[in-house]
Write a protein that holds these residues in place. Structure first.
Motif, PDB file in Angstrom:
ATOM      1  N   ARG A 103       0.780  -1.179  -0.070  1.00  0.00           N
ATOM      2  CA  ARG A 103      -0.045   0.049   0.207  1.00  0.00           C
ATOM      3  C   ARG A 103       0.915   1.356   0.139  1.00  0.00           C
ATOM      4  N   MET A 104       0.570   2.311  -0.602  1.00  0.00           N
ATOM      5  CA  MET A 104       1.374   3.254  -0.791  1.00  0.00           C
ATOM      6  C   MET A 104       0.628   4.692  -0.800  1.00  0.00           C
ATOM      7  N   ALA A 105       1.333   5.686  -0.299  1.00  0.00           N
ATOM      8  CA  ALA A 105       0.457   7.061  -0.421  1.00  0.00           C
ATOM      9  C   ALA A 105       1.487   8.086  -1.343  1.00  0.00           C
ATOM     10  N   CYS A 106       2.501   8.633  -0.870  1.00  0.00           N
ATOM     11  CA  CYS A 106       3.076   9.522  -1.654  1.00  0.00           C
ATOM     12  C   CYS A 106       3.690   8.964  -3.057  1.00  0.00           C
ATOM     13  N   GLY A 107       4.380   7.614  -2.877  1.00  0.00           N
ATOM     14  CA  GLY A 107       4.976   6.785  -3.918  1.00  0.00           C
ATOM     15  C   GLY A 107       6.344   7.526  -4.362  1.00  0.00           C
ATOM     16  N   ILE A 108       6.841   8.381  -3.655  1.00  0.00           N
ATOM     17  CA  ILE A 108       8.152   8.973  -3.883  1.00  0.00           C
ATOM     18  C   ILE A 108       9.141   9.085  -2.716  1.00  0.00           C
ATOM     19  N   GLY A 109       8.872   8.205  -1.724  1.00  0.00           N
ATOM     20  CA  GLY A 109       9.694   8.070  -0.655  1.00  0.00           C
ATOM     21  C   GLY A 109       9.915   9.155   0.519  1.00  0.00           C
ATOM     22  N   ALA A 110       8.679  10.026   0.350  1.00  0.00           N
ATOM     23  CA  ALA A 110       8.441  10.979   1.307  1.00  0.00           C
ATOM     24  C   ALA A 110       7.583  10.691   2.750  1.00  0.00           C
ATOM     25  N   CYS A 111       6.917   9.696   2.660  1.00  0.00           N
ATOM     26  CA  CYS A 111       6.384   9.407   3.759  1.00  0.00           C
ATOM     27  C   CYS A 111       6.887   7.887   4.308  1.00  0.00           C
ATOM     28  N   PHE A 112       5.876   7.234   5.213  1.00  0.00           N
ATOM     29  CA  PHE A 112       6.507   5.970   5.369  1.00  0.00           C
ATOM     30  C   PHE A 112       5.375   4.764   5.418  1.00  0.00           C
ATOM     31  N   ALA A 113       4.619   5.291   4.186  1.00  0.00           N
ATOM     32  CA  ALA A 113       3.358   4.129   4.123  1.00  0.00           C
ATOM     33  C   ALA A 113       3.602   2.901   3.522  1.00  0.00           C
ATOM     34  N   CYS A 114       4.696   2.877   2.723  1.00  0.00           N
ATOM     35  CA  CYS A 114       5.121   1.499   2.187  1.00  0.00           C
ATOM     36  C   CYS A 114       6.309   0.889   2.962  1.00  0.00           C
ATOM     37  N   VAL A 115       6.601   1.201   3.937  1.00  0.00           N
ATOM     38  CA  VAL A 115       7.607   0.710   4.673  1.00  0.00           C
ATOM     39  C   VAL A 115       7.819  -0.904   4.913  1.00  0.00           C
ATOM     40  N   VAL A 173      13.047  -0.825   4.358  1.00  0.00           N
ATOM     41  CA  VAL A 173      13.327  -0.318   3.015  1.00  0.00           C
ATOM     42  C   VAL A 173      11.767   0.364   2.574  1.00  0.00           C
ATOM     43  N   LYS A 174      12.058   1.291   1.895  1.00  0.00           N
ATOM     44  CA  LYS A 174      10.596   1.782   1.200  1.00  0.00           C
ATOM     45  C   LYS A 174      10.447   1.335  -0.125  1.00  0.00           C
ATOM     46  N   VAL A 175       9.168   0.585  -0.174  1.00  0.00           N
ATOM     47  CA  VAL A 175       8.816  -0.208  -1.508  1.00  0.00           C
ATOM     48  C   VAL A 175       8.880   1.134  -2.513  1.00  0.00           C
ATOM     49  N   CYS A 176       8.298   1.949  -2.431  1.00  0.00           N
ATOM     50  CA  CYS A 176       8.271   3.023  -3.698  1.00  0.00           C
ATOM     51  C   CYS A 176       9.865   3.294  -3.974  1.00  0.00           C
ATOM     52  N   SER A 177      10.482   3.896  -3.071  1.00  0.00           N
ATOM     53  CA  SER A 177      11.778   4.468  -3.906  1.00  0.00           C
ATOM     54  C   SER A 177      13.012   3.608  -3.644  1.00  0.00           C
TER      55      SER A 177
HETATM   56  S1  FES Z   1       4.704   5.629  -0.389  1.00  0.00           S
HETATM   57 FE1  FES Z   1       5.479   7.305   0.838  1.00  0.00          FE
HETATM   58  S2  FES Z   1       7.309   6.654   1.191  1.00  0.00           S
HETATM   59 FE2  FES Z   1       6.674   5.113  -0.063  1.00  0.00          FE
END
Ligand code: FES
Ligand code: FAD
Length: 257
Positions: free
Chosen positions: A217-229, A241-245
């Protein structure tokens, strides 16, 4: 480099039950590699606020077009399914590292294992592996026949096996049922799909190099939040790790499954 572009829809069609094929045209296509994804703003208003991450399934750099295949299930993807040819979509991308195509030796064999909406990114991967003279074996798992897609396209690239949980298409069972039957000989495996499937694959092939793509699951998609840790295994140098970045593709053994 991640860019933002309003891309034009050149094709949208339902190709299986609630499964849509959407082709977009724009300059971003020139930057795309297999296994990367785009972050799509589904509508023109503020709601829904969050973008939806969708994999790149097919890239055509000559026409500047790429295709996504997605399941319309929640609010965002259902809104996306209503968009029509000629409409524009706000797309951020391409995002992530993608699959390492050169991890498989030229003349070798790659095993590609996908589950459900994890199958789409394997199509462009298979095209690019084939272009390098690599033989591909595809094992594609779904819940039931009416949500399966791209049989002709995958079969044109290599040996292809379908498996459904209810047995309505191909083998009855899970991707591991087919792997048990086939006992395939290969050099590298690549996979995308639900966590239990990725976990099973890691355990099946401890001696083989393998790459897993995660659909967290993602929110920002660019490494700026921690939604995808995701936690890493204790062998890895970072705790998470962050899945998006950092991903969405990781060598097997990095993410704690
Ligand atoms: S979705 Fe925000 S850091 Fe990955
Ligand atoms: C790297 C990546 C690639 C993906 N590629 C594809 C693809 O090619 N085809 C496809 O059908 N789906 C893909 N997914 C899953 C897809 O992003 C979700 O199904 C979709 O975001 C759900 O949105 P919704 O509007 O249907 O659901 P909603 O329930 O309205 O979504 C609410 C929120 O939860 C997030 N969310 C819900 N489920 C997921 C999920 N499984 N993964 C990530 N975020 C989720 C949404 O982004 C949104 O922010 C991918 C996910 C990731 C992370």
């Amino acid at each position: 480099m991640i860019k933002n572009e309003r891309m034009t829809i050149v094709h949208q069609a339902e190709i299986a039950h609630n499964i849509y094929e959407l082709t977009l045209k724009g300059e971003l296509v020139q930057e795309m590699t297999p296994g990367q994804f785009v972050h799509v703003k589904v509508g023109d208003s503020f709601e829904p606020l969050l973008r939806r991450p969708i994999s790149i399934a097919n890239i055509n750099k000559e026409t500047n077009e790429f295709t996504m295949i997605y399941r319309a299930e929640g609010r965002g993807t259902s809104l996306m399914a209503l968009r029509q040819t000629g409409n524009e979509l706000d797309v951020l991308g391409p995002i992530g590292n993608g699959f390492p195509v050169d991890a498989c030796p030229e003349g070798g064999t790659a095993l590609l294992v996908g589950g459900g909406i994890g199958v789409p990114p394997l199509y462009e991967l298979s095209k690019q592996l084939n272009a390098r003279g690599i033989r591909t074996i595809h094992v594609l798992g779904f819940q039931t026949e009416n949500v399966t897609f791209y049989e002709e396209q995958f079969s044109a690239l290599g040996e292809t096996h379908y498996v459904t949980v209810d047995g309505t298409k191909g083998t009855k069972g899970f991707v591991t049922t087919v792997l048990d039957e086939l006992n395939p000989d290969f050099d590298v495996f690549y996979s995308c799909g639900p966590l239990p499937m990725l976990r099973a694959l890691e355990a099946y092939y401890p001696e083989k190099p393998g790459y897993l793509s995660f659909e967290e699951r993602m929110a920002c998609g660019i490494g700026a939040c921690f939604a995808c840790v995701c936690d890493t295994t204790d062998k890895h140098e970072k705790d998470y790790v962050k899945v998006c970045s950092d991903g969405p593709v990781f060598p097997k053994g990095v993410v704690a499954l």
